[in-house]
Design a protein around this motif. Structure first.
Motif, PDB file in Angstrom:
ATOM      1  N   PRO A   1       0.835  -1.211   0.000  1.00 15.55           N
ATOM      2  CA  PRO A   1       0.000   0.000   0.000  1.00 15.55           C
ATOM      3  C   PRO A   1       0.866   1.256   0.000  1.00 15.55           C
ATOM      4  O   PRO A   1       1.906   1.307   0.645  1.00 15.55           O
ATOM      5  N   VAL A   2       0.432   2.258  -0.737  1.00 18.19           N
ATOM      6  CA  VAL A   2       1.095   3.565  -0.774  1.00 18.19           C
ATOM      7  C   VAL A   2       0.066   4.608  -0.357  1.00 18.19           C
ATOM      8  O   VAL A   2      -1.068   4.583  -0.840  1.00 18.19           O
ATOM      9  N   PRO A   3       0.412   5.533   0.529  1.00 17.36           N
ATOM     10  CA  PRO A   3      -0.567   6.546   0.938  1.00 17.36           C
ATOM     11  C   PRO A   3      -1.035   7.396  -0.244  1.00 17.36           C
ATOM     12  O   PRO A   3      -0.244   7.736  -1.126  1.00 17.36           O
ATOM     13  N   ILE A   4      -2.322   7.737  -0.238  1.00 19.77           N
ATOM     14  CA  ILE A   4      -2.866   8.681  -1.214  1.00 19.77           C
ATOM     15  C   ILE A   4      -3.338   9.917  -0.459  1.00 19.77           C
ATOM     16  O   ILE A   4      -4.145   9.820   0.461  1.00 19.77           O
ATOM     17  N   GLY A   5      -2.787  11.060  -0.843  1.00 17.01           N
ATOM     18  CA  GLY A   5      -3.244  12.333  -0.297  1.00 17.01           C
ATOM     19  C   GLY A   5      -3.954  13.123  -1.379  1.00 17.01           C
ATOM     20  O   GLY A   5      -3.820  12.824  -2.564  1.00 17.01           O
ATOM     21  N   ILE A   6      -4.699  14.140  -0.990  1.00 16.48           N
ATOM     22  CA  ILE A   6      -5.399  14.999  -1.947  1.00 16.48           C
ATOM     23  C   ILE A   6      -4.772  16.390  -1.901  1.00 16.48           C
ATOM     24  O   ILE A   6      -4.756  17.042  -0.854  1.00 16.48           O
ATOM     25  N   ALA A   7      -4.248  16.831  -3.028  1.00 12.61           N
ATOM     26  CA  ALA A   7      -3.761  18.206  -3.144  1.00 12.61           C
ATOM     27  C   ALA A   7      -4.949  19.110  -3.440  1.00 12.61           C
ATOM     28  O   ALA A   7      -5.731  18.841  -4.360  1.00 12.61           O
TER      29      ALA A   7
ATOM     30  N   SER B   1       5.812  15.809   2.731  1.00 11.41           N
ATOM     31  CA  SER B   1       5.865  17.204   2.270  1.00 11.41           C
ATOM     32  C   SER B   1       5.473  17.403   0.823  1.00 11.41           C
ATOM     33  O   SER B   1       5.237  18.534   0.406  1.00 11.41           O
ATOM     34  N   VAL B   2       5.369  16.344   0.028  1.00 12.15           N
ATOM     35  CA  VAL B   2       5.045  16.496  -1.396  1.00 12.15           C
ATOM     36  C   VAL B   2       3.632  17.051  -1.582  1.00 12.15           C
ATOM     37  O   VAL B   2       3.424  18.036  -2.301  1.00 12.15           O
ATOM     38  N   VAL B   3       2.655  16.432  -0.945  1.00  7.57           N
ATOM     39  CA  VAL B   3       1.258  16.854  -1.117  1.00  7.57           C
ATOM     40  C   VAL B   3       1.044  18.246  -0.516  1.00  7.57           C
ATOM     41  O   VAL B   3       0.378  19.102  -1.111  1.00  7.57           O
ATOM     42  N   ALA B   4       1.619  18.472   0.646  1.00  2.00           N
ATOM     43  CA  ALA B   4       1.484  19.777   1.293  1.00  2.00           C
ATOM     44  C   ALA B   4       2.109  20.877   0.442  1.00  2.00           C
ATOM     45  O   ALA B   4       1.547  21.968   0.287  1.00  2.00           O
ATOM     46  N   ALA B   5       3.279  20.602  -0.126  1.00  2.00           N
ATOM     47  CA  ALA B   5       3.968  21.607  -0.941  1.00  2.00           C
ATOM     48  C   ALA B   5       3.174  21.942  -2.194  1.00  2.00           C
ATOM     49  O   ALA B   5       3.048  23.110  -2.572  1.00  2.00           O
ATOM     50  N   ALA B   6       2.625  20.937  -2.852  1.00  2.00           N
ATOM     51  CA  ALA B   6       1.830  21.174  -4.060  1.00  2.00           C
ATOM     52  C   ALA B   6       0.595  22.006  -3.737  1.00  2.00           C
ATOM     53  O   ALA B   6       0.242  22.940  -4.477  1.00  2.00           O
ATOM     54  N   SER B   7      -0.063  21.678  -2.642  1.00  2.95           N
ATOM     55  CA  SER B   7      -1.270  22.414  -2.238  1.00  2.95           C
ATOM     56  C   SER B   7      -0.960  23.868  -1.929  1.00  2.95           C
ATOM     57  O   SER B   7      -1.704  24.779  -2.318  1.00  2.95           O
ATOM     58  N   ASN B   8       0.150  24.082  -1.225  1.00  7.23           N
ATOM     59  CA  ASN B   8       0.523  25.446  -0.851  1.00  7.23           C
ATOM     60  C   ASN B   8       0.901  26.272  -2.080  1.00  7.23           C
ATOM     61  O   ASN B   8       0.541  27.453  -2.198  1.00  7.23           O
ATOM     62  N   ALA B   9       1.617  25.655  -3.010  1.00  8.27           N
ATOM     63  CA  ALA B   9       1.993  26.370  -4.235  1.00  8.27           C
ATOM     64  C   ALA B   9       0.757  26.713  -5.061  1.00  8.27           C
ATOM     65  O   ALA B   9       0.642  27.823  -5.598  1.00  8.27           O
ATOM     66  N   ALA B  10      -0.167  25.771  -5.166  1.00  9.03           N
ATOM     67  CA  ALA B  10      -1.380  26.015  -5.944  1.00  9.03           C
ATOM     68  C   ALA B  10      -2.198  27.154  -5.353  1.00  9.03           C
ATOM     69  O   ALA B  10      -2.837  27.928  -6.094  1.00  9.03           O
ATOM     70  N   LYS B  11      -2.170  27.281  -4.020  1.00  9.95           N
ATOM     71  CA  LYS B  11      -2.913  28.364  -3.359  1.00  9.95           C
ATOM     72  C   LYS B  11      -2.418  29.724  -3.839  1.00  9.95           C
ATOM     73  O   LYS B  11      -3.202  30.670  -3.973  1.00  9.95           O
ATOM     74  N   MET B  12      -1.110  29.835  -4.122  1.00  8.20           N
ATOM     75  CA  MET B  12      -0.540  31.114  -4.550  1.00  8.20           C
ATOM     76  C   MET B  12      -0.904  31.474  -5.980  1.00  8.20           C
ATOM     77  O   MET B  12      -0.646  32.585  -6.434  1.00  8.20           O
TER      78      MET B  12
ATOM     79  N   GLY C   1       3.242  19.265 -11.613  1.00  9.25           N
ATOM     80  CA  GLY C   1       4.697  19.318 -11.717  1.00  9.25           C
ATOM     81  C   GLY C   1       5.234  20.723 -11.560  1.00  9.25           C
ATOM     82  O   GLY C   1       6.254  20.948 -10.889  1.00  9.25           O
ATOM     83  N   LEU C   2       4.555  21.699 -12.161  1.00 11.86           N
ATOM     84  CA  LEU C   2       4.978  23.094 -12.042  1.00 11.86           C
ATOM     85  C   LEU C   2       4.835  23.581 -10.604  1.00 11.86           C
ATOM     86  O   LEU C   2       5.733  24.247 -10.062  1.00 11.86           O
ATOM     87  N   ALA C   3       3.708  23.245  -9.965  1.00 15.38           N
ATOM     88  CA  ALA C   3       3.492  23.639  -8.570  1.00 15.38           C
ATOM     89  C   ALA C   3       4.568  23.041  -7.662  1.00 15.38           C
ATOM     90  O   ALA C   3       5.106  23.718  -6.778  1.00 15.38           O
ATOM     91  N   GLN C   4       4.881  21.768  -7.891  1.00 17.42           N
ATOM     92  CA  GLN C   4       5.869  21.091  -7.051  1.00 17.42           C
ATOM     93  C   GLN C   4       7.240  21.750  -7.187  1.00 17.42           C
ATOM     94  O   GLN C   4       7.960  21.943  -6.200  1.00 17.42           O
ATOM     95  N   ASN C   5       7.597  22.105  -8.426  1.00 19.04           N
ATOM     96  CA  ASN C   5       8.875  22.748  -8.665  1.00 19.04           C
ATOM     97  C   ASN C   5       8.949  24.107  -7.974  1.00 19.04           C
ATOM     98  O   ASN C   5       9.949  24.447  -7.332  1.00 19.04           O
ATOM     99  N   PHE C   6       7.870  24.879  -8.089  1.00 19.46           N
ATOM    100  CA  PHE C   6       7.832  26.183  -7.423  1.00 19.46           C
ATOM    101  C   PHE C   6       8.030  26.026  -5.919  1.00 19.46           C
ATOM    102  O   PHE C   6       8.816  26.753  -5.301  1.00 19.46           O
ATOM    103  N   ALA C   7       7.329  25.079  -5.320  1.00 18.04           N
ATOM    104  CA  ALA C   7       7.416  24.890  -3.872  1.00 18.04           C
ATOM    105  C   ALA C   7       8.834  24.542  -3.440  1.00 18.04           C
ATOM    106  O   ALA C   7       9.338  25.043  -2.422  1.00 18.04           O
ATOM    107  N   GLY C   8       9.486  23.674  -4.213  1.00 22.02           N
ATOM    108  CA  GLY C   8      10.844  23.284  -3.856  1.00 22.02           C
ATOM    109  C   GLY C   8      11.823  24.435  -3.941  1.00 22.02           C
ATOM    110  O   GLY C   8      12.647  24.637  -3.041  1.00 22.02           O
ATOM    111  N   ILE C   9      11.744  25.202  -5.040  1.00 24.99           N
ATOM    112  CA  ILE C   9      12.673  26.326  -5.201  1.00 24.99           C
ATOM    113  C   ILE C   9      12.401  27.402  -4.150  1.00 24.99           C
ATOM    114  O   ILE C   9      13.322  28.015  -3.607  1.00 24.99           O
TER     115      ILE C   9
END
Length: 418
Positions: free
Chosen positions: A57-63, A83-94, A353-361
């Motif tokens: 099993p692999v966890p599924i989160g909702i961005a 941190s992947v799901v949280a980062a994507a969600s936070n970037a999308a909020k912006m 993918g774009l949101a994830q990249n923004f969050a990381g940088i």
């Protein structure tokens, strides 16, 4: 429906799922299935691959917070990495109040390669293949009349000359529109079926006949404006831009930069039952297509301290065939996404993918990547240290106040509570 759910991360797993289901009006059956109460079974696993003994099993989160081409969307992400799901969600909020993500799609053309060797006159063989193009395409399309009936099938040829160590070889590319399928089975069937004809036409010997995962005719572009992410901090903005510049100049940085992009992309690809290895291979090959490995994203400064990003990436994903239909959780994920076509799915995946990249940088340009990541990883370490589920939030709170997330410190906190 709105993908903006403030405080979503503060809810319990049950409350989060109830919120999603209420927005999408899905059934109680969907709820029990995704929670594992009536979902993927060992029998399902045994039908999918060989030598089955169990499943992982692999966890599924909702961005949340995603708006793609004007439509709000909840994004299921299957990943083991904190941190992947949280980062994507936070970037999308912006991006939400600046219009979200806007995308474009080149189409669903895949390449099937047929390698021809032992040629006495390679350029004559190349010309003969083009002379028989209509015959070759017709034979390909006879292999999959259903795909053709939906407007897909073989559309054209691209014949290339490759200089090998001992000889020139001809590689014929079948350009096949796979529509809502990823297309591997259709492409491989056509490539194999046409090979005897190619040997007759050229007088050579066919060796390889298989699709290419460099899906350069299946490109998705997504752009977004991230609204004043550093609250006017010019030093942080400059750091952000310097970090993106390095990813286009240095392959050592580009590899990690693009890995961060794929954290988001692969999580959605996996959640929907698509082929993560094919998408990863295609993305990294495309990053090297200029002859030098570079970033899959580009970043520019916008007005009022905003930052504008664009991603360009090949995405061979589908909604037909393979695990996309065989795996009940994959089918559930496409319900959550409310996608009806592979094109729409690809547009959403590129946006993630774009949101994830923004969050990381953004993290690298300010406090660094590790503090936020380790704070979320502390939950895993608390469980490893023997904490009960009811203690984990308290342990993370205490570790955060202490400002350290080493395992020995986490373990000491667990022991102090027991």
């Amino acid at each position: 429906m709105t993908s903006r759910i403030p405080g979503f991360y503060k809810l319990s797993p049950e409350q989060r799922l109830d919120k999603i289901l209420a927005n999408l009006e899905l059934s109680e059956e969907d709820k029990t299935m995704v929670r594992g109460q009536n979902g993927f079974t060992i029998q399902d696993a045994d039908r999918m691959i060989e030598n089955v003994v169990g499943y992982l099993p692999v966890p599924i989160g909702i961005a949340v917070n995603f708006k793609v081409d004007g439509e709000d969307v909840f994004v299921p992400m299957a990943t083991e990495e904190p941190s992947v799901v949280a980062a994507a969600s936070n970037a999308a909020k912006m991006t939400y109040h600046t219009g979200g993500f806007t995308t474009s799609y080149t189409g669903s053309i895949m390449r099937g390669q047929v390698q021809i060797t032992n040629l006495k006159a390679p350029y004559e063989a190349l010309a003969r293949i083009y002379e028989h193009k209509e015959e070759i395409i017709q034979l390909c399309n006879e292999q999959d009349p259903t795909l053709v009936s939906f407007g897909g099938g073989a559309k054209d040829l691209d014949v290339q000359m490759i200089q090998g160590d001992d000889e020139k070889m001809v590689v014929m590319h079948l350009l096949i529109d796979t529509k809502d399928a990823m297309g591997a089975n259709a492409v491989n069937t056509m490539a194999e079926a046409v090979s005897p004809l190619i040997e007759t036409i050229t007088g050579g010997k066919v060796v390889l006949r298989i699709l290419s995962n460099l899906a350069d005719r299946r490109i998705v572009r997504a752009r977004a404006t991230f609204e004043d992410p550093f609250q006017g901090d010019e030093a942080a903005i400059a750091n952000f831009m310097r970090a993106t510049e390095l990813a286009n100049l240095d392959p050592y940085r580009a590899a990690t930069h693009n890995k961060g992009i794929m954290n988001g992309i692969s999580a959605v690809v996996l959640a929907t039952g698509n082929d993560t290895r094919a998408v990863e291979a295609g993305a990294h090959a495309y990053a090297s297509i200029s002859g030098r490995y570079k970033s899959l994203t580009q970043w520019e400064l916008g007005e009022n301290n905003s930052i504008i990003g664009m991603i360009e990436v090949p995405l061979a994903v589908g909604l037909i065939g393979g695990a996309t239909q065989a795996h009940p959780v994959a089918k559930w994920s496409t319900k959550i996404l409310q996608v009806k076509t592979a094109e729409r799915l690809a547009r959403i995946i590129a946006s993630v993918g774009l949101a994830q990249n923004f969050a990381g940088i953004k993290a690298l340009a300010s406090e660094g990547i590790q503090r936020g990541h380790m704070k979320l990883h502390a939950r895993n370490m608390a469980a490893m240290a023997g904490a009960s589920s009811g203690q984990i939030d308290k342990i993370v709170e205490l570790a955060t106040k202490k400002g350290t997330f080493r395992f020995d410190d986490i373990k000491a906190i667990v022991q102090s509570l027991n």
